[in-house]
Design an enzyme around this catalytic site. Structure first.
Site, PDB file in Angstrom:
ATOM      1  N   GLN A 148       0.994  -1.110  -0.279  1.00 10.66           N
ATOM      2  CA  GLN A 148      -0.198   0.259   0.063  1.00 10.66           C
ATOM      3  C   GLN A 148       0.941   1.259   0.230  1.00 10.66           C
ATOM      4  O   GLN A 148       0.615   2.023  -0.976  1.00 10.66           O
ATOM      5  CB  GLN A 148      -0.685  -0.149   1.228  1.00 10.66           C
ATOM      6  N   ARG A 208      -4.093  16.211  15.658  1.00 11.01           N
ATOM      7  CA  ARG A 208      -2.804  16.726  16.497  1.00 11.01           C
ATOM      8  C   ARG A 208      -3.164  18.453  16.176  1.00 11.01           C
ATOM      9  O   ARG A 208      -3.487  18.924  14.977  1.00 11.01           O
ATOM     10  CB  ARG A 208      -1.833  16.401  16.034  1.00 11.01           C
ATOM     11  N   SER A 235      -3.068   7.475   7.323  1.00  8.44           N
ATOM     12  CA  SER A 235      -3.679   7.673   8.146  1.00  8.44           C
ATOM     13  C   SER A 235      -2.887   6.658   8.884  1.00  8.44           C
ATOM     14  O   SER A 235      -1.994   5.959   9.075  1.00  8.44           O
ATOM     15  CB  SER A 235      -4.624   6.827   7.873  1.00  8.44           C
ATOM     16  N   HIS A 336      -7.371   5.361  11.546  1.00 14.88           N
ATOM     17  CA  HIS A 336      -7.991   3.825  10.433  1.00 14.88           C
ATOM     18  C   HIS A 336      -7.827   2.785  10.583  1.00 14.88           C
ATOM     19  O   HIS A 336      -7.271   1.739  10.720  1.00 14.88           O
ATOM     20  CB  HIS A 336      -7.885   3.959   9.327  1.00 14.88           C
ATOM     21  N   GLY A 368      -7.542  -3.031  -0.034  1.00 12.45           N
ATOM     22  CA  GLY A 368      -6.296  -4.060  -0.470  1.00 12.45           C
ATOM     23  C   GLY A 368      -6.889  -4.929  -1.509  1.00 12.45           C
ATOM     24  O   GLY A 368      -8.189  -5.345  -1.880  1.00 12.45           O
TER      25      GLY A 368
END
Length: 380
Positions: A148, A208, A235, A336, A368
Site C-alpha cells: 500500500q 493533532r 492514516s 484508520h 487491498g
C-alpha cells in the site's frame, strides 16, 4: 418494495496505537458498541437477525468469528448470529452492503452492520503469520507483491502530486477534525467507551493541533528514499469500532424506529492491484451512473484518507468540490482502525447529513487488492 434504512449509527472514539483503547479486547470493544447501539435506538436485541461485522486482521484475539463473539459478549440472545467480513479497509462498508442486500431480498428484517479493529493488540498483517498470501500465479501475472505504501507513492507519481500538496491536505484534515471536536459535532455519534478502571473515553485521541508545514516537512519519507508519503500525511494506526442498526421502512414503522438515511446505491469497483489505491475513482463514477444522480446532487463526500495522495487523486479525476470532501477531517487526523473504518466514515457522514439537511451523501474507500466500495445515502 423493500428498502434498506439506517435507524442508528454510533462509533467509539478512535484511539492511537498503544493508546487509550489498547487495554480493551476487540470483542469487548465491539460488545460495548453493540450494547450502546441497542440502548440508543431502543431495539430489543432479540429482534436482530444477524451482526455483519468487518475485521481485517483475523488473527489472535480477532479470530473465531468475532462478530458472533461480540454479540454474545454484549449479552444478546443466543439467537443473534454473527458473520465476519474481510474486504480489507472497506470491510465494514461491505458489511453495510451485505446487510442492505439481505434486507431488500427479505433475508433479514433487522440487522446490525459495522466492524472493529484493535491494531494495538492485533498488528496489521498478523493474519498472514508471515506466510506469502499471493502465490506463484499472482506473482507471475503482476511481478510483485503489492504494498500500500508503494502504491501511495505510485499515485503521487501518476497524478504529479507534490509533498506540499500532501502535507497541506494532512494539516487541513487535522484542522477540520479539531474544529469538529471543539464544537461538539462528534458528540452525538461517539459512544463513550468504559475502561476496566471505570474511566470513560469520549474523544478521538489522534487529532493533532498546531501542526505546520515545517513540522511535517521534517518527517522522512516512509516508503521511498525520495518519496512524498510520510507518517504525517498517512492514516494513523488506530483502535476503534462502529455500528449501524438497519432495517426496512416497513419494519421501522412496526418497531417504532425512526429512519435516518436510506441506502440509495451500493457498488463495487476493481482496478490495478499493484497501485492498489485508485479504485475509488471508478467506484464513484459507477455509483453515480447506477444511481441516476449527478455529481452536483451529492452534498457531502467521505473518501478515506488512507494516504493524502488517495483523496487528492480522487479530487483531480472526479472534479468534486473540495469543500464537500471529508468536512470533519478523515483518517489522517482521526485514525484508520481497518475493519471499523467503513462504518466509522458512514456514521460520521450520516450525522453530518442530518445536521446539515444534506439529501445525498457518498462514501468510498480504497481497499487491498485494488478494490473499492462506493455507497450513496439518501437522508430521510
Amino acid at each position: 418494495m423493500r428498502d434498506a434504512v439506517i435507524v442508528g449509527a454510533v462509533r467509539t472514539p478512535l484511539g492511537r496505537r498503544n493508546g487509550v483503547l489498547s487495554t480493551i479486547h476487540p470483542a469487548d470493544l465491539s460488545a460495548q458498541v453493540l450494547t450502546g447501539l441497542a440502548a440508543r435506538t431502543g431495539i430489543d436485541p432479540a429482534e436482530i437477525d444477524d451482526v455483519v461485522w468487518g475485521c481485517v486482521s483475523q488473527a489472535g484475539e480477532q479470530t473465531s468469528d468475532i462478530a458472533r463473539t461480540a454479540a454474545l459478549a454484549a449479552g444478546w440472545p443466543d439467537t443473534v448470529t454473527g458473520v465476519t467480513v474481510d474486504r480489507q479497509c472497506g470491510s465494514s462498508q461491505q458489511a453495510v452492503h451485505f446487510a442492505a442486500a439481505g434486507l431488500i431480498a427479505g433475508q433479514y428484517d433487522v440487522v446490525v452492520a459495522g466492524g472493529v479493529e484493535s491494531m494495538s493488540r492485533v498488528p496489521m498483517g498478523s493474519s498472514s503469520g508471515g506466510a506469502d498470501p499471493f502465490g506463484d500465479s499472482f506473482l507471475a501475472r503482476y511481478g510483485v507483491a503489492p504494498s500500500q505504501g508503494v502504491g501511495a507513492e505510485m499515485v503521487v507519481d501518476r497524478w504529479s502530486l507534490t509533498r506540499t500538496q500532501c502535507d497541506d491536505f494532512a494539516l487541513e484534515s487535522h484542522a477540520k477534525a479539531a474544529a469538529a471536536q471543539d464544537s461538539g459535532l462528534f458528540e452525538e455519534q461517539i459512544l463513550p467507551v468504559v475502561l476496566a478502571d471505570g474511566t470513560k473515553v469520549d474523544q478521538d485521541e489522534g487529532i493533532r493541533r498546531g501542526g505546520t508545514r515545517e513540522s511535517l516537512a521534517a518527517l522522512k519519507p516512509a516508503f521511498a528514499e525520495n518519496g512524498v508519503i510520510t507518517a504525517g500525511n498517512s492514516s494513523q494506526i488506530s483502535d476503534g469500532s462502529a455500528a449501524m442498526l438497519m432495517t426496512t421502512s416497513e419494519n421501522a414503522a412496526r418497531l417504532g424506529l425512526t429512519p435516518i438515511a436510506r441506502v440509495h446505491t451500493a457498488v463495487l469497483a476493481g482496478a490495478d492491484p499493484v497501485i492498489m489505491l485508485t479504485a475509488p475513482i471508478p467506484a464513484t463514477t459507477k455509483a453515480l451512473t447506477r444511481s441516476g444522480l449527478s455529481l452536483s446532487d451529492i452534498g457531502a463526500f467521505e473518501v478515506n484518507e488512507a494516504f493524502a495522495s488517495v483523496p487528492l487523486a480522487w479530487l483531480a479525476d472526479i472534479g468534486a468540490d473540495p469543500a464537500l470532501l471529508n468536512p470533519h477531517g478523515g483518517a489522517i487526523a482521526l485514525g484508520h482502525p481497518l475493519g471499523g473504518s467503513g462504518a466509522r466514515l458512514m456514521t460520521t457522514l450520516i450525522h453530518h447529513m442530518r445536521a446539515t439537511g444534506t439529501r445525498y451523501g457518498m462514501q468510498t474507500m480504497c481497499e487491498g487488492g485494488g478494490q473499492a466500495n462506493a455507497t450513496i445515502l439518501e437522508l430521510i
